[in-house]
Design a protein around this motif. Structure first.
Motif, PDB file in Angstrom:
ATOM      1  N   THR A   1      11.457 -20.432  73.987  1.00 28.62           N
ATOM      2  CA  THR A   1      11.294 -21.504  73.006  1.00 28.62           C
ATOM      3  C   THR A   1      10.234 -22.492  73.472  1.00 28.62           C
ATOM      4  OG1 THR A   1      13.580 -21.319  72.251  1.00 28.62           O
ATOM      5  CG2 THR A   1      12.464 -23.402  71.826  1.00 28.62           C
ATOM      6  N   TYR A   2      10.217 -22.789  74.769  1.00 26.99           N
ATOM      7  CA  TYR A   2       9.192 -23.674  75.321  1.00 26.99           C
ATOM      8  C   TYR A   2       7.804 -23.088  75.090  1.00 26.99           C
ATOM      9  CZ  TYR A   2       6.280 -26.023  78.809  1.00 26.99           C
ATOM     10  OH  TYR A   2       5.261 -26.714  79.432  1.00 26.99           O
TER      11      TYR A   2
ATOM     12  N   GLU B   1       6.652 -23.266  71.454  1.00 27.57           N
ATOM     13  CA  GLU B   1       6.174 -24.602  71.097  1.00 27.57           C
ATOM     14  C   GLU B   1       4.774 -24.839  71.657  1.00 27.57           C
ATOM     15  OE1 GLU B   1       5.947 -28.589  69.748  1.00 27.57           O
ATOM     16  OE2 GLU B   1       6.994 -26.776  69.094  1.00 27.57           O
TER      17      GLU B   1
ATOM     18  N   ARG C   1       2.375 -23.208  69.333  1.00 28.70           N
ATOM     19  CA  ARG C   1       2.198 -24.008  68.112  1.00 28.70           C
ATOM     20  C   ARG C   1       1.223 -25.151  68.359  1.00 28.70           C
ATOM     21  NH1 ARG C   1       3.348 -28.595  65.843  1.00 28.70           N
ATOM     22  NH2 ARG C   1       4.403 -29.400  67.712  1.00 28.70           N
TER      23      ARG C   1
END
Length: 248
Positions: A222-223, A226, A229
């Motif tokens: 998840t890190y 991000e 993104r």
């Protein structure tokens, strides 16, 4: 008659536990830096490849930025996978014991010691004192995490591609990164594929290691998502502006 080598004096247990706790935090920090740099490299490369054949004045500048990021990622990985060189006549164990380096190979080496495992499993039983009967489950989770970290590293080291990636990274660090040689050796620079595979390994080792040592459940995928993104937020308008007719 050749004198038998003296066995290296083992590190005191307190020092082993201190090193493990400190080392995993440093490795975790460096892995996050590496994931962020990789996200930027991948985001820019994806955008550039989606528009082949476009000439723009800033291409050389973009290439320099990408090259600098690849160099920085290589440096981060060289630190993450460093194994200190031993002096002549010195055993590997003695060299590693007197080293102050924090790296994945040295962290895995300490995690493989039975005293380290027993210490961490005992600590894990106290992860959630507010939950009754959670001690056995926490202890099992800790043991499984240690096995996962060791297993990921050992499997990579045993694979042909893994050994090649590590050897190329070591050559790059020793022959190009630290020195400017008149006749540099051929095929020393790591490919993007090798750097990214090493980055994957670092992520796969540090996440279970951090859980086993500190009881922290890292969500590195998840890190990284991000970071990708954020990289796209930067690169899309930057490259669009650089490639526009007005910029040419």
């Amino acid at each position: 008659m050749k004198k038998p080598r003296k066995r290296p004096k083992p590190l005191p247990s307190r020092e082993v536990f201190r090193r493990v706790k400190r080392m995993v935090k440093l490795v975790d920090r460096e892995v996050r830096v590496g994931l962020e740099v990789r996200a930027s490299l991948e985001a820019a490369n994806t955008i550039i490849r989606s528009q082949p054949g476009i000439y723009y004045d800033a291409a050389s500048c973009v290439s320099s930025i990408q090259g600098s990021q690849a160099m920085f990622l290589s440096l981060a990985l060289a630190k993450l996978f460093e194994l200190p060189h031993r002096s002549r006549g010195e055993t590997h164990a003695r060299r590693y014991n007197r080293s102050d380096v924090a790296s994945i190979p040295l962290l895995v080496r300490l995690l493989k010691q039975e005293r380290t495992r027993q210490h961490l499993v005992r600590k894990a039983r106290r992860w959630t004192p507010m939950l009754k009967h959670s001690g056995d489950k926490n202890a099992k989770d800790c043991g499984d995490a240690i096995a996962a970290a060791i297993g990921a590293y050992d499997a990579f080291r045993k694979s042909k591609a893994g050994r090649s990636a590590m050897r190329r990274l070591q050559l790059f660090r020793n022959k190009l990164l630290a020195h400017l040689l008149v006749t540099p050796p051929l095929r020393v620079r790591s490919t993007y594929g090798e750097l990214f595979r090493l980055m994957d390994l670092a992520r796969e080792v540090v996440a279970p290691a951090r859980l086993a040592i500190d009881g922290m459940n890292l969500d590195l995928p998840t890190y990284e998502k991000e970071r990708v993104r954020v990289a796209n937020v930067f690169w899309r308008p930057a490259l669009k502006a650089a490639m526009s007719k007005e910029a040419q």
